[in-house]
Design a protein around this motif. Structure first.
Motif, PDB file in Angstrom:
ATOM      1  N   SER A 152      11.612  79.677 -18.442  1.00 42.35           N
ATOM      2  CA  SER A 152      12.142  81.038 -18.383  1.00 42.35           C
ATOM      3  C   SER A 152      11.476  81.858 -17.278  1.00 42.35           C
ATOM      4  N   VAL A 153      10.276  81.502 -16.889  1.00 44.04           N
ATOM      5  CA  VAL A 153       9.572  82.211 -15.813  1.00 44.04           C
ATOM      6  C   VAL A 153      10.015  81.695 -14.440  1.00 44.04           C
ATOM      7  N   GLU A 154      10.464  80.461 -14.393  1.00 43.35           N
ATOM      8  CA  GLU A 154      10.816  79.794 -13.133  1.00 43.35           C
ATOM      9  C   GLU A 154      11.789  80.576 -12.253  1.00 43.35           C
ATOM     10  N   PRO A 155      12.928  81.092 -12.764  1.00 43.16           N
ATOM     11  CA  PRO A 155      13.866  81.804 -11.886  1.00 43.16           C
ATOM     12  C   PRO A 155      13.260  83.062 -11.255  1.00 43.16           C
ATOM     13  N   ALA A 156      12.492  83.812 -12.040  1.00 42.65           N
ATOM     14  CA  ALA A 156      11.870  85.017 -11.489  1.00 42.65           C
ATOM     15  C   ALA A 156      10.829  84.661 -10.434  1.00 42.65           C
ATOM     16  N   ALA A 157      10.082  83.593 -10.662  1.00 39.12           N
ATOM     17  CA  ALA A 157       9.077  83.174  -9.683  1.00 39.12           C
ATOM     18  C   ALA A 157       9.743  82.733  -8.377  1.00 39.12           C
ATOM     19  N   LYS A 158      10.859  82.019  -8.475  1.00 33.99           N
ATOM     20  CA  LYS A 158      11.583  81.598  -7.264  1.00 33.99           C
ATOM     21  C   LYS A 158      12.117  82.804  -6.504  1.00 33.99           C
ATOM     22  N   LYS A 159      12.641  83.779  -7.237  1.00 30.69           N
ATOM     23  CA  LYS A 159      13.185  84.966  -6.603  1.00 30.69           C
ATOM     24  C   LYS A 159      12.078  85.758  -5.898  1.00 30.69           C
ATOM     25  N   LEU A 160      10.925  85.868  -6.528  1.00 31.95           N
ATOM     26  CA  LEU A 160       9.809  86.584  -5.909  1.00 31.95           C
ATOM     27  C   LEU A 160       9.247  85.819  -4.711  1.00 31.95           C
ATOM     28  N   GLN A 161       9.384  84.490  -4.699  1.00 34.64           N
ATOM     29  CA  GLN A 161       8.946  83.706  -3.546  1.00 34.64           C
ATOM     30  C   GLN A 161       9.799  84.010  -2.316  1.00 34.64           C
ATOM     31  N   LYS A 162      11.070  84.347  -2.544  1.00 37.38           N
ATOM     32  CA  LYS A 162      11.938  84.698  -1.414  1.00 37.38           C
ATOM     33  C   LYS A 162      11.459  85.970  -0.727  1.00 37.38           C
ATOM     34  N   TYR A 163      10.749  86.840  -1.481  1.00 39.50           N
ATOM     35  CA  TYR A 163      10.181  88.056  -0.899  1.00 39.50           C
ATOM     36  C   TYR A 163       8.757  87.825  -0.405  1.00 39.50           C
TER      37      TYR A 163
ATOM     38  N   ILE B 217       6.157  86.607  -1.881  1.00 33.60           N
ATOM     39  CA  ILE B 217       5.072  86.819  -2.834  1.00 33.60           C
ATOM     40  C   ILE B 217       4.622  85.433  -3.291  1.00 33.60           C
ATOM     41  N   PRO B 218       3.328  85.126  -3.191  1.00 27.28           N
ATOM     42  CA  PRO B 218       2.872  83.792  -3.596  1.00 27.28           C
ATOM     43  C   PRO B 218       3.252  83.482  -5.051  1.00 27.28           C
ATOM     44  N   ARG B 219       3.568  82.222  -5.267  1.00 32.24           N
ATOM     45  CA  ARG B 219       4.048  81.795  -6.584  1.00 32.24           C
ATOM     46  C   ARG B 219       3.025  82.077  -7.682  1.00 32.24           C
ATOM     47  N   ALA B 220       1.754  81.791  -7.428  1.00 26.08           N
ATOM     48  CA  ALA B 220       0.717  82.020  -8.441  1.00 26.08           C
ATOM     49  C   ALA B 220       0.619  83.502  -8.790  1.00 26.08           C
ATOM     50  N   LEU B 221       0.689  84.355  -7.794  1.00 27.68           N
ATOM     51  CA  LEU B 221       0.615  85.793  -8.038  1.00 27.68           C
ATOM     52  C   LEU B 221       1.837  86.295  -8.799  1.00 27.68           C
ATOM     53  N   SER B 222       3.014  85.794  -8.453  1.00 31.26           N
ATOM     54  CA  SER B 222       4.221  86.240  -9.154  1.00 31.26           C
ATOM     55  C   SER B 222       4.227  85.770 -10.605  1.00 31.26           C
ATOM     56  N   VAL B 223       3.806  84.520 -10.853  1.00 28.22           N
ATOM     57  CA  VAL B 223       3.745  84.018 -12.235  1.00 28.22           C
ATOM     58  C   VAL B 223       2.710  84.806 -13.027  1.00 28.22           C
ATOM     59  N   PHE B 224       1.569  85.074 -12.428  1.00 22.75           N
ATOM     60  CA  PHE B 224       0.543  85.871 -13.110  1.00 22.75           C
ATOM     61  C   PHE B 224       1.078  87.260 -13.439  1.00 22.75           C
ATOM     62  N   GLY B 225       1.779  87.882 -12.505  1.00 23.92           N
ATOM     63  CA  GLY B 225       2.352  89.205 -12.742  1.00 23.92           C
ATOM     64  C   GLY B 225       3.372  89.205 -13.872  1.00 23.92           C
ATOM     65  N   ILE B 226       4.228  88.179 -13.896  1.00 24.51           N
ATOM     66  CA  ILE B 226       5.227  88.078 -14.963  1.00 24.51           C
ATOM     67  C   ILE B 226       4.545  87.923 -16.319  1.00 24.51           C
ATOM     68  N   PHE B 227       3.546  87.041 -16.381  1.00 25.36           N
ATOM     69  CA  PHE B 227       2.829  86.852 -17.642  1.00 25.36           C
ATOM     70  C   PHE B 227       2.121  88.134 -18.068  1.00 25.36           C
TER      71      PHE B 227
END
Length: 186
Positions: free
Chosen positions: A40-51, A53-63
């Motif tokens: 469930s986090v994967e789509p948001a992380a991919k979308k934030l990578q397009k901007y 934003i590093p994947r680890a940082l985006s996943v941490f932010g979502i969590f």
């Protein structure tokens, strides 16, 4: 009827697998929940990578956002639940009295109510609290059982968060994990 030895071995191995999964059900549930959360986090992380934003940082932010929302909701609702429970406990004697007056005092139903619950006109809030306390102490095996259950639940939640975080941070973490568990295609 002829059953080959190979079929018997396959059935025994399958039964052994089911038996092992049953006894490891807590671990299986933790892994399944982790995969679901990471998916469930994967789509948001991919979308934030397009901007960019590093994947680890985006996943941490979502969590962090999701955990913050859950914490806020719990923090806001616990006082309401406690207040409602306290007001319910205070109103139980009146409820029981109106219940008895509805059925009357001489009917068979009223006699049954008195036999099961006692005389409702004699109830106090302390009686209700004492009965409730007896129920809750009977459910768990005291403080030790409640503490053990609390730490087991806390450990399970932490494991789910850590595993799902790891699976979501890795670029193809979920795919690699599922590839390990599933057999190869021929």
């Amino acid at each position: 009827l002829h059953i080959s030895n190979r079929s018997i071995i396959k059935i025994a191995l399958f039964a052994g697998l089911i038996f092992a999964l049953y006894y490891m059900r807590d671990l299986v549930i933790i892994l399944l929940m982790s995969v679901v959360i990471a998916s469930s986090v994967e789509p948001a992380a991919k979308k934030l990578q397009k901007y960019r934003i590093p994947r680890a940082l985006s996943v941490f932010g979502i969590f962090a956002i999701v955990i913050g929302l859950f914490t806020t909701i719990i923090y806001l609702f616990i006082p309401i639940v406690v207040h409602e429970f306290a007001s319910f406990v205070e109103s139980v004697p009146q409820i029981m009295q109106s219940f008895t007056s509805f059925f009357g005092t001489d009917t068979q139903s009223a006699q049954t109510i008195r036999n099961v619950f006692g005389d409702p006109s004699q109830y106090t809030a302390q009686d209700v609290l004492a009965g409730t306390r007896g129920i809750f102490t009977g459910i768990g095996s005291g403080v030790l059982g409640a503490t053990g259950a609390f730490f087991q639940t806390l450990t399970t939640i932490i494991l789910i968060i850590v595993i799902s975080f790891y699976l979501a941070v890795e670029e193809k973490g979920i795919e690699n994990f599922l590839r390990i568990l599933s057999p190869k295609k021929n």
